[in-house]
Design a protein around this motif. Structure first.
Motif, mmCIF file in Angstrom:
data_model
loop_
_atom_site.group_PDB
_atom_site.id
_atom_site.type_symbol
_atom_site.label_atom_id
_atom_site.label_comp_id
_atom_site.label_asym_id
_atom_site.label_seq_id
_atom_site.Cartn_x
_atom_site.Cartn_y
_atom_site.Cartn_z
ATOM 1 N N GLY A 151 50.529 40.210 31.730
ATOM 2 C CA GLY A 151 51.480 39.263 31.189
ATOM 3 C C GLY A 151 50.798 38.063 30.552
ATOM 4 O O GLY A 151 49.576 37.956 30.551
ATOM 5 N N ARG A 152 51.610 37.148 30.060
ATOM 6 C CA ARG A 152 51.084 35.964 29.409
ATOM 7 C C ARG A 152 50.681 34.954 30.490
ATOM 8 O O ARG A 152 51.538 34.354 31.143
ATOM 9 N N ILE A 153 49.398 34.799 30.658
ATOM 10 C CA ILE A 153 48.901 33.903 31.698
ATOM 11 C C ILE A 153 47.781 33.066 31.119
ATOM 12 O O ILE A 153 46.928 33.575 30.388
ATOM 13 N N SER A 154 47.809 31.785 31.439
ATOM 14 C CA SER A 154 46.748 30.906 30.967
ATOM 15 C C SER A 154 45.502 31.131 31.819
ATOM 16 O O SER A 154 45.488 31.980 32.694
ATOM 17 N N SER A 155 44.475 30.374 31.566
ATOM 18 C CA SER A 155 43.194 30.598 32.229
ATOM 19 C C SER A 155 43.341 30.656 33.748
ATOM 20 O O SER A 155 43.872 29.748 34.373
ATOM 21 N N ARG B 66 51.298 33.707 57.168
ATOM 22 C CA ARG B 66 50.387 34.209 56.148
ATOM 23 C C ARG B 66 49.091 33.420 56.212
ATOM 24 O O ARG B 66 49.106 32.199 56.347
ATOM 25 N N GLU B 67 47.974 34.132 56.101
ATOM 26 C CA GLU B 67 46.670 33.487 56.199
ATOM 27 C C GLU B 67 45.752 33.940 55.077
ATOM 28 O O GLU B 67 45.864 35.069 54.579
ATOM 29 N N LEU B 68 44.832 33.063 54.728
ATOM 30 C CA LEU B 68 43.840 33.386 53.719
ATOM 31 C C LEU B 68 42.854 34.404 54.284
ATOM 32 O O LEU B 68 42.350 34.237 55.389
ATOM 33 N N VAL B 69 42.565 35.426 53.479
ATOM 34 C CA VAL B 69 41.532 36.397 53.832
ATOM 35 C C VAL B 69 40.246 36.076 53.084
ATOM 36 O O VAL B 69 39.176 35.951 53.673
ATOM 37 N N ALA B 70 40.368 35.944 51.762
ATOM 38 C CA ALA B 70 39.201 35.652 50.933
ATOM 39 C C ALA B 70 39.679 35.130 49.593
ATOM 40 O O ALA B 70 40.765 35.496 49.126
ATOM 41 N N GLU B 71 38.866 34.290 48.985
ATOM 42 C CA GLU B 71 39.176 33.778 47.662
ATOM 43 C C GLU B 71 37.897 33.647 46.860
ATOM 44 O O GLU B 71 36.814 33.451 47.418
ATOM 45 N N ILE B 72 38.051 33.740 45.541
ATOM 46 C CA ILE B 72 36.902 33.635 44.647
ATOM 47 C C ILE B 72 37.325 32.795 43.443
ATOM 48 O O ILE B 72 38.387 33.010 42.859
ATOM 49 N N THR B 73 36.504 31.815 43.113
ATOM 50 C CA THR B 73 36.821 30.927 42.006
ATOM 51 C C THR B 73 36.353 31.525 40.681
ATOM 52 O O THR B 73 35.666 32.549 40.655
ATOM 53 N N SER B 74 36.716 30.868 39.605
ATOM 54 C CA SER B 74 36.307 31.337 38.284
ATOM 55 C C SER B 74 34.791 31.252 38.109
ATOM 56 O O SER B 74 34.228 31.960 37.274
ATOM 57 N N ARG B 75 34.156 30.411 38.902
ATOM 58 C CA ARG B 75 32.702 30.285 38.820
ATOM 59 C C ARG B 75 31.987 31.200 39.806
ATOM 60 O O ARG B 75 30.769 31.189 39.881
ATOM 61 N N GLY B 76 32.765 31.952 40.580
ATOM 62 C CA GLY B 76 32.160 32.912 41.488
ATOM 63 C C GLY B 76 31.934 32.423 42.895
ATOM 64 O O GLY B 76 31.372 33.154 43.728
ATOM 65 N N SER B 77 32.365 31.200 43.201
ATOM 66 C CA SER B 77 32.268 30.724 44.577
ATOM 67 C C SER B 77 33.251 31.491 45.446
ATOM 68 O O SER B 77 34.390 31.734 45.040
ATOM 69 N N SER C 195 36.876 39.371 35.560
ATOM 70 C CA SER C 195 37.682 38.441 34.776
ATOM 71 C C SER C 195 38.137 39.061 33.469
ATOM 72 O O SER C 195 39.217 38.753 32.974
ATOM 73 N N GLY C 196 37.337 39.925 32.896
ATOM 74 C CA GLY C 196 37.716 40.578 31.649
ATOM 75 C C GLY C 196 38.938 41.470 31.803
ATOM 76 O O GLY C 196 39.703 41.672 30.860
ATOM 77 N N LYS C 197 39.121 41.999 32.995
ATOM 78 C CA LYS C 197 40.269 42.872 33.274
ATOM 79 C C LYS C 197 41.350 42.163 34.076
ATOM 80 O O LYS C 197 42.327 42.794 34.484
ATOM 81 N N ASN C 198 41.162 40.867 34.347
ATOM 82 C CA ASN C 198 42.120 40.112 35.164
ATOM 83 C C ASN C 198 42.430 40.860 36.460
ATOM 84 O O ASN C 198 43.593 41.034 36.839
ATOM 85 N N THR C 199 41.387 41.295 37.118
ATOM 86 C CA THR C 199 41.536 42.101 38.324
ATOM 87 C C THR C 199 40.687 41.514 39.451
ATOM 88 O O THR C 199 39.558 41.065 39.214
ATOM 89 N N VAL D 249 50.378 43.015 55.950
ATOM 90 C CA VAL D 249 50.679 43.137 54.521
ATOM 91 C C VAL D 249 49.717 42.216 53.790
ATOM 92 O O VAL D 249 49.618 41.027 54.127
ATOM 93 N N TYR D 250 49.022 42.748 52.816
ATOM 94 C CA TYR D 250 48.038 41.989 52.062
ATOM 95 C C TYR D 250 48.625 41.604 50.705
ATOM 96 O O TYR D 250 49.162 42.455 49.974
ATOM 97 N N TYR D 251 48.500 40.334 50.389
ATOM 98 C CA TYR D 251 49.060 39.773 49.156
ATOM 99 C C TYR D 251 47.944 39.251 48.257
ATOM 100 O O TYR D 251 47.041 38.552 48.724
ATOM 101 N N CYS D 252 48.069 39.559 46.998
ATOM 102 C CA CYS D 252 47.175 39.022 45.990
ATOM 103 C C CYS D 252 47.732 37.671 45.515
ATOM 104 O O CYS D 252 48.951 37.514 45.365
ATOM 105 N N ASN D 253 46.848 36.728 45.279
ATOM 106 C CA ASN D 253 47.245 35.405 44.801
ATOM 107 C C ASN D 253 46.360 35.002 43.637
ATOM 108 O O ASN D 253 45.140 35.193 43.685
ATOM 109 N N VAL D 254 46.975 34.446 42.617
ATOM 110 C CA VAL D 254 46.237 33.988 41.440
ATOM 111 C C VAL D 254 46.711 32.580 41.099
ATOM 112 O O VAL D 254 47.915 32.311 41.078
ATOM 113 N N GLN D 255 45.763 31.708 40.853
ATOM 114 C CA GLN D 255 46.091 30.323 40.523
ATOM 115 C C GLN D 255 45.560 29.973 39.145
ATOM 116 O O GLN D 255 44.416 30.285 38.818
#
Length: 115
Positions: free
Chosen positions: A26-30, A45-56, A73-77, A92-98
């Motif tokens: 879909g149409r999503i900004s950076s 609900r609890e955080l399992v893992a997260e990764i920033t745009s810089r790879g942290s 990032s090229g595949k937005n996956t 239940v595992y949920y994907c989150n994108v900010q």
């Protein structure tokens, strides 16, 4: 309209592995951060893992050393490789994108680890 579609959940035996995937369309900004959360029955609900745009990367203590998050990032996956699964990982595992403006969630995928 932005959609997050998770896949890869299912039933696995204790000690086994699963790989979750989440594709953003879909149409999503950076996209800034991408992550995985989980919610077990009767728990918050609890955080399992997260990764920033810089790879942290940040992991919950309970999965550190067993789970690996990665993103294409090229595949937005975003992926979650789950190794040495334990019954306590059942949820239940949920994907989150900010982005800078919004916060998006997937519909969730069930992961069940049998003992």
């Amino acid at each position: 309209q932005v959609q997050l579609v998770e896949s890869g959940g299912g039933l696995v035996q204790s000690g086994g592995s699963l790989r979750l995937s989440c594709v953003v369309s879909g149409r999503i900004s950076s996209i800034r951060d991408m992550g995985w959360y989980r919610q077990a029955p009767g728990k918050q609900r609890e955080l399992v893992a997260e990764i920033t745009s810089r790879g942290s990367i940040n992991y919950a203590d309970s999965v550190e050393g067993r789970f690996t998050i990665s993103r294409d990032s090229g595949k937005n996956t975003v992926y979650l490789q789950m190794n040495k699964a334990s019954p306590e990982d059942t949820a239940v595992y949920y994907c989150n994108v900010q982005t800078f403006l919004s916060d998006y969630w997937g519909q969730g995928t069930q992961v069940t680890v049998s003992s």
